[in-house]
Design a protein around this motif. Sequence first.
Motif, PDB file in Angstrom:
ATOM      1  N   GLY A   1      62.264  39.785  -9.542  1.00 39.26           N
ATOM      2  CA  GLY A   1      62.459  41.058 -10.231  1.00 39.26           C
ATOM      3  C   GLY A   1      63.778  41.719  -9.882  1.00 39.26           C
ATOM      4  O   GLY A   1      64.052  42.837 -10.326  1.00 39.26           O
ATOM      5  N   ALA A   2      64.609  41.022  -9.089  1.00 43.31           N
ATOM      6  CA  ALA A   2      65.904  41.594  -8.703  1.00 43.31           C
ATOM      7  C   ALA A   2      66.827  41.602  -9.918  1.00 43.31           C
ATOM      8  O   ALA A   2      66.990  40.592 -10.595  1.00 43.31           O
ATOM      9  N   THR A   3      67.411  42.783 -10.206  1.00 44.93           N
ATOM     10  CA  THR A   3      68.282  42.859 -11.387  1.00 44.93           C
ATOM     11  C   THR A   3      69.713  43.229 -11.040  1.00 44.93           C
ATOM     12  O   THR A   3      70.580  43.240 -11.891  1.00 44.93           O
ATOM     13  N   TRP A   4      69.979  43.589  -9.829  1.00 50.36           N
ATOM     14  CA  TRP A   4      71.347  43.750  -9.352  1.00 50.36           C
ATOM     15  C   TRP A   4      71.321  43.717  -7.837  1.00 50.36           C
ATOM     16  O   TRP A   4      70.242  43.652  -7.237  1.00 50.36           O
TER      17      TRP A   4
ATOM     18  N   PHE B   1      64.194  52.106  -8.401  1.00 44.50           N
ATOM     19  CA  PHE B   1      63.677  52.552  -9.695  1.00 44.50           C
ATOM     20  C   PHE B   1      64.448  53.773 -10.195  1.00 44.50           C
ATOM     21  O   PHE B   1      64.904  53.831 -11.338  1.00 44.50           O
ATOM     22  N   GLU B   2      64.597  54.749  -9.279  1.00 48.46           N
ATOM     23  CA  GLU B   2      65.317  55.964  -9.675  1.00 48.46           C
ATOM     24  C   GLU B   2      66.771  55.657 -10.010  1.00 48.46           C
ATOM     25  O   GLU B   2      67.336  56.210 -10.948  1.00 48.46           O
TER      26      GLU B   2
ATOM     27  N   TYR C   1      71.154  55.046 -14.000  1.00 44.46           N
ATOM     28  CA  TYR C   1      72.326  54.325 -14.512  1.00 44.46           C
ATOM     29  C   TYR C   1      71.973  53.361 -15.643  1.00 44.46           C
ATOM     30  O   TYR C   1      72.810  52.572 -16.067  1.00 44.46           O
ATOM     31  N   GLY C   2      70.718  53.396 -16.119  1.00 47.45           N
ATOM     32  CA  GLY C   2      70.330  52.549 -17.239  1.00 47.45           C
ATOM     33  C   GLY C   2      70.341  51.063 -16.911  1.00 47.45           C
ATOM     34  O   GLY C   2      70.714  50.233 -17.754  1.00 47.45           O
TER      35      GLY C   2
ATOM     36  N   LEU D   1      52.959  46.320 -15.487  1.00 52.39           N
ATOM     37  CA  LEU D   1      53.402  47.595 -16.056  1.00 52.39           C
ATOM     38  C   LEU D   1      54.553  47.350 -17.022  1.00 52.39           C
ATOM     39  O   LEU D   1      55.329  46.401 -16.870  1.00 52.39           O
ATOM     40  N   ASP D   2      54.651  48.227 -18.006  1.00 49.70           N
ATOM     41  CA  ASP D   2      55.731  48.126 -18.980  1.00 49.70           C
ATOM     42  C   ASP D   2      56.980  48.797 -18.405  1.00 49.70           C
ATOM     43  O   ASP D   2      56.977  50.001 -18.145  1.00 49.70           O
ATOM     44  N   PRO D   3      58.038  48.055 -18.223  1.00 50.52           N
ATOM     45  CA  PRO D   3      59.262  48.610 -17.618  1.00 50.52           C
ATOM     46  C   PRO D   3      59.796  49.821 -18.377  1.00 50.52           C
ATOM     47  O   PRO D   3      60.424  50.693 -17.783  1.00 50.52           O
TER      48      PRO D   3
END
Length: 863
Positions: free
Chosen positions: A253-256, A344-345, A350-351, A366-368
């Motif tokens: 789940g890492a996105t950056w 999350f915050e 920053y979208g 859960l729906d992101p």
Amino acid sequence: MDDQYRPDQIEPAAQAWWGAHHTFRALDDDTREKFYCLCMFPYPSGKLHMGHVRNYTIGDVISRFHRMQGRNVLQPMGWDAFGLPAENAAMANGVPPAKWTRDNIAYMRAQLQKLGFGLDWERELATCDPAYYRWNQWFFLRMRERGIAYKKTGVVNWDPVDQTVLANEQVVDGRGWRTGALVERREIPMYYLNITRYADELIEGLEGLDGWPERVRTMQANWIGRSEGVEIRFPHADGKLGVFTTRADTLMGATWVAVAAEHPLAQRAAADDPKVAAFIDECGRGGTTEAELATQEKKGVPTRLTVEHPLTGAALPVWVANYVLMAYGEGAVMAVPAHDQRDFEFARKYGLPIRTVVRAGDGAPLDPDTMEEAFLTKDGVLCNSGKYDGLAFPAAVAAIASDLEAKDCGVLRVQYRLRDWGISRQRYWGCPIPVVHCAACGEVPVPDDQLPVLLPEDLVPDGAGNPLARCKEFVEVACPQCGADARRETDTMDTFVDSSWYFLRFASFGNDAAMVDERAAYWLPVDQYIGGIEHAILHLLYSRFWVRVMRDAGLVPHDEPFRNLLTQGMVLNNIYSRRDDAGRVRYFNPAEVTITRNDRGEVASATADEDGKPVQWDGMGTMSKSKNNGVDPNDMVARYGADTARLFMLFTSPPEQSLEWSDAGIEGAARFLRRVWKMTATHVAAGPVPALDAAALDEAARTLRRRTHETIAKVSDDIGRRYTFNTAIAAVMELLNEMSQFDTSGAQGRAVEREALEAVVLLLAPMVPHACHALWQALGHEGTVADAAWPSVDETALVRDTIELVVQVNGKLRGQVSVASDADRAEIERAALAEPGVQRFLEGVQVRKVIVVPGRLVNVVAG
RNA sequence: GCCGGGAUGGCGGAACUGGUAGACGCGCCGGACUCAAAAUCCGGUUCUGGCGACAGAGUGCGAGUUCGAUUCUCGCUCCCGGCACCA
């Protein structure tokens, strides 16, 4: 004896007696059971305040109590004499720190002596004495040889106007307190001690410290902060970026990834990206404390760099973020916004993309797009994670770690929150670090036979950098190795170094050939250590570490320095300050401020007496030199005497509790001592007393005698086990109240009164030693009560024929019954139900249950 | 922000292992002694109602467990200590 209580006469006399007889000289006699009682030594800030009085009174009570129990007691005193306040005073008055410090020590020593503490002054030490700090230097060199002391860079507060390093305390709202200039963060080389090498042992050692408060052990364990997790390495163009995570299960789940501003990747990104450079610059402003970093708004900037996801190969962007700490882990984190609240915050702000990879075992992911907070549980199962789907936390971490390891992109690892201890200070008034810098030989340790490296004592700091660095006589030196011109290290040691082993030196005093000797093996560990709760972590942890290093160097046999710890609550007082236009702060003593209160009793407004202009109320805080809110005990001692001051301090609250200072109630303490004195004088004046015959007592005498022995038992427990001196004093007050009701004209009346009176004097002796010294002699005893034996309980005096029980109906108090003390359950129940006050509430209802708590109460459940 | 702790009469506090809430002291009120004051001694003092016996309420706030909660559990508020250079 004088029938008036005159502390101004008896206190100097008692002190003179103890001095002449060397009563408190501790002998290194290893055939006797020892008791090492130590209070944290004070910083010689100028004069004592009530926090000191509280601390040292508690220590003295415990010392004298154990002494009366027959133990060989050591209670020493010294001075934590290096440190910042001496430099601040020098800037204010132009007095060299050495002189200021030694003058303060002389004054405060006299104050301590006036309070009558049973200290062995022959062992006194000050950490600014070369005879003491030479061993800091000597042991630093041993640590350096063993790789415990090493050099690396660290971050400091830099005042750009004064061109000097500031302590955290000297940074107020991000500005230097003298200059008002915005403070910058700077990296400089420093010496560190490798405390993290001992992290596991320091955690494990806490288990055995059952004489320490649970809260302190918890705080230390949390501070060390051991966590098990995975170090994951994300490949990128020039290598691999390491991050530590306890949630490797969420890797898919890492996105950056985010790195600290000081991280090499951030620096590289800044080289060709002005936005990143500007952000790093912004991060370099403000203070260095964790509190400051943790409360600032979480911000970041993207870089043009990416790293490769080690399992999917996807490109993840690299951000620079102000909430990533270079000092923790690798200075970089992987961001999993679906399962970490901070990420999350950050993602929402920053979208950035969110990807859910854990779901509840019985639910859907859960729906992101709609989730409102991160899904944090470790009890779920993986989803959207390919081959790992369906795995629970431990299995997921194991599987992912194993795959990462196979690719050389990760490894299971333990991480600590604890960081190595930086000991370099860019300050004058401290212990010089014994190193010489030579152009040819590099960093050269000062040879042992050239120790100590003496600190010149005549310099006066002016706030602009370390005067030691400008002192040619100090700096210019021949290289110990090649003899060429070289420069001494001008950084000095953190004062926590000084306080990490002083308790060992008290036990080895006077030895100028060794840091410690075999006497330390006898006296250590400290049997009772007493000090403020503010030292719960740093000082106590550093000492535990230092002693272990000394143990490993073969110097002492102990693992732990302090067997029992009593953490005193802070003595608080109001804080008043004023800030000038430049942002400089000045504190006003509450005694020099006039206040008005609002209807809730809070401070509504305050003005300085000197100019009538307003000052700001900053709430309550620990009495300290820096906040100028101390209350000096001198007035109280001059007016009431040391015994009354001590008694009041002990009586006003239990020691672990913090205390908002007020002298309301001091009269009560004075009144009590006058009553004890008067009762003794009256008793003594009435002439000889017959021997006690316990078999010949009437009812009243038997009751008083029982109360005497109950009080002995209570006070012994309160002092010896509970440390609740307030309840010990209350118990003696109760006994005294009974004694004043007691009619001594019966056959054994005088004898029973004598026994009670002697008990009172003995029980109070640790707390009000001067008065008891005089009273003990007035009662016809030789020597000092400090050497008398603690009274013992006569169990036969405690026996009661009947006891009172409380009777409740449905939990409400409805009556009392008196029953034989050996009455059985049925008898008690019958008596309780027969009680008229109880009967009233049982009319028309049915008794369902009767609960009998032996010796306490009966509860009738009815309805 | 994170870690640890605390909150009980007008005030400081007591109730130690879930069992009488307010011990002990301060302050205040009343009385004795005194020409008077100080000191000392005696009595009262959680709040509400009641002349009183007595009854009801009450331990920061809101829930819960229990025959019974200041004490245990959960959720808050405020205050204090620490957060690595105050010591």
